[in-house]
Design a protein around this motif. Sequence first.
Motif, PDB file in Angstrom:
ATOM      1  N   ALA A 159       1.395  -2.118  16.695  1.00 42.62           N
ATOM      2  CA  ALA A 159       2.192  -1.615  15.282  1.00 42.62           C
ATOM      3  C   ALA A 159       1.322  -0.633  14.630  1.00 42.62           C
ATOM      4  CB  ALA A 159       2.256  -2.779  14.400  1.00 42.62           C
ATOM      5  N   ARG A 160       1.915   0.505  14.055  1.00 40.77           N
ATOM      6  CA  ARG A 160       1.153   1.540  13.386  1.00 40.77           C
ATOM      7  C   ARG A 160       1.615   1.794  12.011  1.00 40.77           C
ATOM      8  NH1 ARG A 160       1.886   5.340  16.994  1.00 40.77           N
ATOM      9  NH2 ARG A 160       3.542   6.162  15.867  1.00 40.77           N
ATOM     10  N   LEU A 161       0.754   1.712  11.027  1.00 46.78           N
ATOM     11  CA  LEU A 161       0.899   2.071   9.675  1.00 46.78           C
ATOM     12  C   LEU A 161       0.340   3.301   9.277  1.00 46.78           C
ATOM     13  CD1 LEU A 161       2.385   1.053   6.868  1.00 46.78           C
ATOM     14  CD2 LEU A 161       0.424  -0.397   6.620  1.00 46.78           C
ATOM     15  N   SER A 162       1.368   4.166   8.529  1.00 46.30           N
ATOM     16  CA  SER A 162       0.579   5.566   8.111  1.00 46.30           C
ATOM     17  C   SER A 162       0.462   5.294   6.574  1.00 46.30           C
ATOM     18  CB  SER A 162       1.672   6.603   8.171  1.00 46.30           C
ATOM     19  OG  SER A 162       1.148   7.725   7.803  1.00 46.30           O
ATOM     20  N   LEU A 163      -0.680   5.538   6.194  1.00 39.94           N
ATOM     21  CA  LEU A 163      -1.057   5.505   4.880  1.00 39.94           C
ATOM     22  C   LEU A 163      -1.759   6.683   4.150  1.00 39.94           C
ATOM     23  CD1 LEU A 163      -3.005   2.199   5.129  1.00 39.94           C
ATOM     24  CD2 LEU A 163      -0.644   2.453   3.991  1.00 39.94           C
ATOM     25  N   ASP A 164      -0.761   7.560   3.689  1.00 42.36           N
ATOM     26  CA  ASP A 164      -1.078   8.823   3.126  1.00 42.36           C
ATOM     27  C   ASP A 164      -2.170   9.564   4.065  1.00 42.36           C
ATOM     28  OD1 ASP A 164      -1.194  10.840   1.310  1.00 42.36           O
ATOM     29  OD2 ASP A 164      -2.653  10.157  -0.086  1.00 42.36           O
ATOM     30  N   GLY A 165      -1.900   9.854   5.355  1.00 44.98           N
ATOM     31  CA  GLY A 165      -2.772  10.675   6.343  1.00 44.98           C
ATOM     32  C   GLY A 165      -3.688   9.841   7.234  1.00 44.98           C
TER      33      GLY A 165
ATOM     34  N   LEU B 274       0.815  -1.386  -0.161  1.00 44.60           N
ATOM     35  CA  LEU B 274       0.044  -0.179  -0.175  1.00 44.60           C
ATOM     36  C   LEU B 274       0.712   1.345   0.070  1.00 44.60           C
ATOM     37  CD1 LEU B 274      -2.744  -1.062   2.661  1.00 44.60           C
ATOM     38  CD2 LEU B 274      -2.954  -1.305  -0.068  1.00 44.60           C
ATOM     39  N   SER B 275       2.140   1.151  -0.268  1.00 41.81           N
ATOM     40  CA  SER B 275       3.008   2.152  -0.239  1.00 41.81           C
ATOM     41  C   SER B 275       2.675   3.044   1.303  1.00 41.81           C
ATOM     42  CB  SER B 275       2.809   3.005  -1.435  1.00 41.81           C
ATOM     43  OG  SER B 275       3.268   2.440  -2.645  1.00 41.81           O
ATOM     44  N   GLY B 276       2.944   2.580   2.246  1.00 38.37           N
ATOM     45  CA  GLY B 276       2.868   2.925   3.396  1.00 38.37           C
ATOM     46  C   GLY B 276       3.782   3.146   4.213  1.00 38.37           C
ATOM     47  N   ARG B 277       3.915   3.747   5.348  1.00 37.83           N
ATOM     48  CA  ARG B 277       5.272   3.732   6.262  1.00 37.83           C
ATOM     49  C   ARG B 277       5.041   3.275   7.737  1.00 37.83           C
ATOM     50  NH1 ARG B 277       6.714   8.174   9.280  1.00 37.83           N
ATOM     51  NH2 ARG B 277       5.099   9.367   8.226  1.00 37.83           N
ATOM     52  N   ILE B 278       5.562   2.264   8.069  1.00 39.09           N
ATOM     53  CA  ILE B 278       5.575   1.764   9.273  1.00 39.09           C
ATOM     54  C   ILE B 278       6.170   2.821  10.510  1.00 39.09           C
ATOM     55  CG2 ILE B 278       6.354  -0.044  11.296  1.00 39.09           C
ATOM     56  CD1 ILE B 278       5.944  -1.965   9.059  1.00 39.09           C
ATOM     57  N   GLU B 279       5.433   3.501  11.264  1.00 43.73           N
ATOM     58  CA  GLU B 279       5.955   4.302  12.263  1.00 43.73           C
ATOM     59  C   GLU B 279       6.104   3.684  13.693  1.00 43.73           C
ATOM     60  OE1 GLU B 279       2.554   7.283  12.253  1.00 43.73           O
ATOM     61  OE2 GLU B 279       3.534   8.290  10.446  1.00 43.73           O
ATOM     62  N   ALA B 280       5.412   2.539  14.113  1.00 46.02           N
ATOM     63  CA  ALA B 280       5.863   1.984  15.299  1.00 46.02           C
ATOM     64  C   ALA B 280       5.688   0.390  14.987  1.00 46.02           C
ATOM     65  CB  ALA B 280       4.924   2.303  16.284  1.00 46.02           C
ATOM     66  N   MET B 281       6.328  -0.458  15.666  1.00 45.51           N
ATOM     67  CA  MET B 281       6.471  -1.705  15.805  1.00 45.51           C
ATOM     68  C   MET B 281       7.113  -2.326  16.913  1.00 45.51           C
ATOM     69  SD  MET B 281       5.465  -4.577  13.512  1.00 45.51           S
ATOM     70  CE  MET B 281       5.948  -4.219  11.707  1.00 45.51           C
ATOM     71  N   LEU B 282       6.333  -2.312  18.032  1.00 47.02           N
ATOM     72  CA  LEU B 282       6.735  -2.725  19.307  1.00 47.02           C
ATOM     73  C   LEU B 282       6.364  -4.047  19.883  1.00 47.02           C
ATOM     74  CD1 LEU B 282       5.725   0.808  21.071  1.00 47.02           C
ATOM     75  CD2 LEU B 282       7.880   0.002  20.021  1.00 47.02           C
TER      76      LEU B 282
END
Length: 139
Positions: free
Chosen positions: A55-61, A25-33
Amino acid sequence: MPQLCAYLTFDGNCADAMRFYEHTLSGRIEAMLTYGQAPDGTDIPAGAQDRIMHARLSLDGQTLMASDAAGNQPYQGQQGVSLVLAFPTVSDATRIFNNLAEGGTVTMPLQKTFWAEAFGALTDRYGTSWLINGGQMAG
């Protein structure tokens, strides 16, 4: 206004799933604990040290969050929910649909409907149900 996010639960493969979604999805992982990274004094179920606690993945806002079940109760799987992706074009919908379907199960191939030029349903290799729309029809 609050932001509404989906929070998925996995059975030990959350890290793999979130990396797959990041790439697909062309996202960005911001957290993976992991549970093992929790502060001292946190009650961690036996055997959960290496499982993902958050875990938190950012997907275009937008945000997709997830974790692994701690393992102290039977995992029931993801039930009764689907994630929906709506794309402006059929080509974008087709590309993502095909990537998510790899190793999963297509329950409805992409096809024209009365609400979209393309709509399809699948469950990916991690057990997440997806509904994909592309090329919304006017009206």
